[in-house]
Design an enzyme around this catalytic site. Structure first.
Site, PDB file in Angstrom:
ATOM      1  CB  SER A 142      -0.848  -0.008   1.282  1.00 36.03           C
ATOM      2  OG  SER A 142      -1.451   1.250   1.504  1.00 36.03           O
ATOM      3  CE1 TYR A 155      -4.590  -1.952   4.961  1.00 36.42           C
ATOM      4  CE2 TYR A 155      -3.273   0.012   4.563  1.00 36.42           C
ATOM      5  CZ  TYR A 155      -4.012  -1.054   4.084  1.00 36.42           C
ATOM      6  OH  TYR A 155      -4.161  -1.220   2.726  1.00 36.42           O
TER       7      TYR A 155
HETATM    8  P1  NAD Z   1     -11.361  -6.247  -0.338  1.00 40.50           P
HETATM    9  O1  NAD Z   1     -12.010  -6.089   1.004  1.00 40.50           O
HETATM   10  O2  NAD Z   1     -12.149  -6.003  -1.566  1.00 40.50           O
HETATM   11  O3  NAD Z   1     -10.699  -7.693  -0.452  1.00 40.50           O
HETATM   12  C1  NAD Z   1     -10.033  -8.312   0.615  1.00 40.50           C
HETATM   13  C2  NAD Z   1      -9.927  -9.787   0.355  1.00 40.50           C
HETATM   14  O4  NAD Z   1      -9.238 -10.405   1.455  1.00 40.50           O
HETATM   15  C3  NAD Z   1     -11.298 -10.469   0.253  1.00 40.50           C
HETATM   16  O5  NAD Z   1     -11.230 -11.475  -0.729  1.00 40.50           O
HETATM   17  C4  NAD Z   1     -11.458 -11.092   1.634  1.00 40.50           C
HETATM   18  O6  NAD Z   1     -12.326 -12.212   1.674  1.00 40.50           O
HETATM   19  C5  NAD Z   1     -10.016 -11.485   1.918  1.00 40.50           C
HETATM   20  N1  NAD Z   1      -9.750 -11.747   3.327  1.00 40.50           N
HETATM   21  C6  NAD Z   1      -9.913 -10.914   4.385  1.00 40.50           C
HETATM   22  N2  NAD Z   1      -9.571 -11.555   5.520  1.00 40.50           N
HETATM   23  C7  NAD Z   1      -9.189 -12.797   5.168  1.00 40.50           C
HETATM   24  C8  NAD Z   1      -8.729 -13.937   5.890  1.00 40.50           C
HETATM   25  N3  NAD Z   1      -8.603 -13.932   7.232  1.00 40.50           N
HETATM   26  N4  NAD Z   1      -8.430 -15.060   5.197  1.00 40.50           N
HETATM   27  C9  NAD Z   1      -8.584 -15.099   3.850  1.00 40.50           C
HETATM   28  N5  NAD Z   1      -9.000 -14.048   3.116  1.00 40.50           N
HETATM   29  C10 NAD Z   1      -9.306 -12.925   3.784  1.00 40.50           C
HETATM   30  O7  NAD Z   1     -10.096  -5.303  -0.263  1.00 40.50           O
HETATM   31  P2  NAD Z   1      -9.072  -4.742  -1.372  1.00 40.50           P
HETATM   32  O8  NAD Z   1      -9.160  -3.268  -1.338  1.00 40.50           O
HETATM   33  O9  NAD Z   1      -9.183  -5.467  -2.656  1.00 40.50           O
HETATM   34  O10 NAD Z   1      -7.687  -5.114  -0.634  1.00 40.50           O
HETATM   35  C11 NAD Z   1      -6.794  -6.083  -1.123  1.00 40.50           C
HETATM   36  C12 NAD Z   1      -5.396  -5.727  -0.658  1.00 40.50           C
HETATM   37  O11 NAD Z   1      -5.044  -4.463  -1.223  1.00 40.50           O
HETATM   38  C13 NAD Z   1      -5.236  -5.564   0.854  1.00 40.50           C
HETATM   39  O12 NAD Z   1      -4.005  -6.116   1.271  1.00 40.50           O
HETATM   40  C14 NAD Z   1      -5.235  -4.053   1.042  1.00 40.50           C
HETATM   41  O13 NAD Z   1      -4.554  -3.674   2.202  1.00 40.50           O
HETATM   42  C15 NAD Z   1      -4.536  -3.634  -0.216  1.00 40.50           C
HETATM   43  N6  NAD Z   1      -4.747  -2.221  -0.584  1.00 40.50           N
HETATM   44  C16 NAD Z   1      -5.997  -1.754  -0.857  1.00 40.50           C
HETATM   45  C17 NAD Z   1      -6.144  -0.422  -1.184  1.00 40.50           C
HETATM   46  C18 NAD Z   1      -7.481   0.176  -1.488  1.00 40.50           C
HETATM   47  O14 NAD Z   1      -7.571   1.407  -1.566  1.00 40.50           O
HETATM   48  N7  NAD Z   1      -8.516  -0.597  -1.689  1.00 40.50           N
HETATM   49  C19 NAD Z   1      -5.033   0.417  -1.245  1.00 40.50           C
HETATM   50  C20 NAD Z   1      -3.785  -0.105  -0.955  1.00 40.50           C
HETATM   51  C21 NAD Z   1      -3.654  -1.422  -0.635  1.00 40.50           C
END
Ligand code: NAD
Length: 260
Positions: A142, A155
């Site tokens: 991130s 986080y």
């Molecule tokens: P999201 O909530 O859409 O997806 C998260 C995924 O992780 C889902 O498939 C969920 O079921 C899974 N998950 C959560 N806890 C779990 C567990 N204990 N075991 C197995 N699976 C689990 O979120 P996203 O935005 O797609 O995030 C994905 C990654 O991207 C994360 O690591 C997040 O920190 C990172 N990220 C997101 C953003 C953003 O703005 N959305 C920015 C930077 C980084």
């Protein structure tokens, strides 16, 4: 481009992980999807990936907060699909709170899912990659791997930890045809971002519109959310042979956020 490879993407039932899994499948890779959600919806997604792209697609319900389930998921991918050539550590959760009220169980959960899970998966997958003398590890970090924001102690700590893990493992695997990189998205419109809006409204005493415009997009000079497809395209590039000299890199895709 990725025919004959097996890609395991954690947290791929939603958001960024799902876009990465679909993008790898589009390139011909067999896929292991993982994550939580409605059983029927996950099965529909899994079957859809297999039929749309003509690849093998397997689902693992392993809980990324549990080291032994992560090791078992990697072993299952090896037994059923013949290995894990591309590992994407992507599962993640968020929690927003001032430090003095930050629930201890939320701290432990975020460190487990956003940081320790990558350690467990990498530890289990690297021997197979070393044996094949080829591997790609992509960690979804991130912008918070590079800079902080208030109220996100767990986080930001976990994501900075992912940057350290990425660099360390890249050095250990560099002569084995394995690359290890971290993708650092800015704000991407996914359920993870949508869910943190109410807590941020409370923590900062703001309206929903103020959180979107003055907190989230305020950080991003482009004033636009990053798309999941853009992140997936970067993950595809990092898996390609053209990217074989890119390792140990912490790569922002954040609309200029961390340039400030
Ligand atoms: P999201 O909530 O859409 O997806 C998260 C995924 O992780 C889902 O498939 C969920 O079921 C899974 N998950 C959560 N806890 C779990 C567990 N204990 N075991 C197995 N699976 C689990 O979120 P996203 O935005 O797609 O995030 C994905 C990654 O991207 C994360 O690591 C997040 O920190 C990172 N990220 C997101 C953003 C953003 O703005 N959305 C920015 C930077 C980084």
């Amino acid at each position: 481009m990725l025919k004959g490879k097996v890609a395991l993407v954690t947290g791929s039932t939603s958001g960024i992980g799902l876009a990465i899994a679909r993008a790898y499948a589009r390139q011909g890779a067999d896929i292991v999807i993982n994550g939580f959600g409605d059983k029927d919806a996950i099965e529909k997604e899994r079957a859809g990936i297999a039929s749309e792209f003509g690849v093998r697609a397997h689902y693992s319900g392993a809980d990324m907060s549990k080291g032994e389930e992560i090791a078992a998921m990697v072993a299952e991918a090896q037994a059923k699909l013949g290995g894990v050539d591309i590992l994407v550590n992507n599962a993640g959760i968020q929690f927003v709170s001032p430090i003095e009220d930050f629930p201890v169980e939320k701290w432990n959960q975020i460190i487990a899912i956003n940081l320790s899970a990558a350690f467990h998966a990498i530890r289990a997958a690297v021997p197979g990659m070393k044996a094949k003398k080829w591997g790609r590890i992509v960690n979804t970090a991130s912008a918070h791997a590079l800079v902080a924001s208030p109220f996100k102690a767990a986080y930001v700590s976990a994501k900075h930890g992912i940057a350290g893990l990425t660099k360390t493992v890249s050095l250990e695997t560099a002569t084995f045809g394995i690359t290890v990189n971290a993708i650092c998205p800015g704000y991407v419109w996914t359920p993870l971002v949508e869910k943190q809006i109410p807590d941020t409204m409370a923590a900062r005493n703001l309206t929903r519109e103020q959180v979107i415009n003055d907190v989230l997009l305020h950080a991003q000079p482009t004033k636009q959310f990053v798309t999941v497809e853009e992140v997936a395209d970067l993950a595809v590039y990092l898996a390609s042979d053209s990217a074989r000299s890119i390792t140990g890199a912490i790569i922002p895709i954040d609309g200029g956020w961390t340039a400030q």
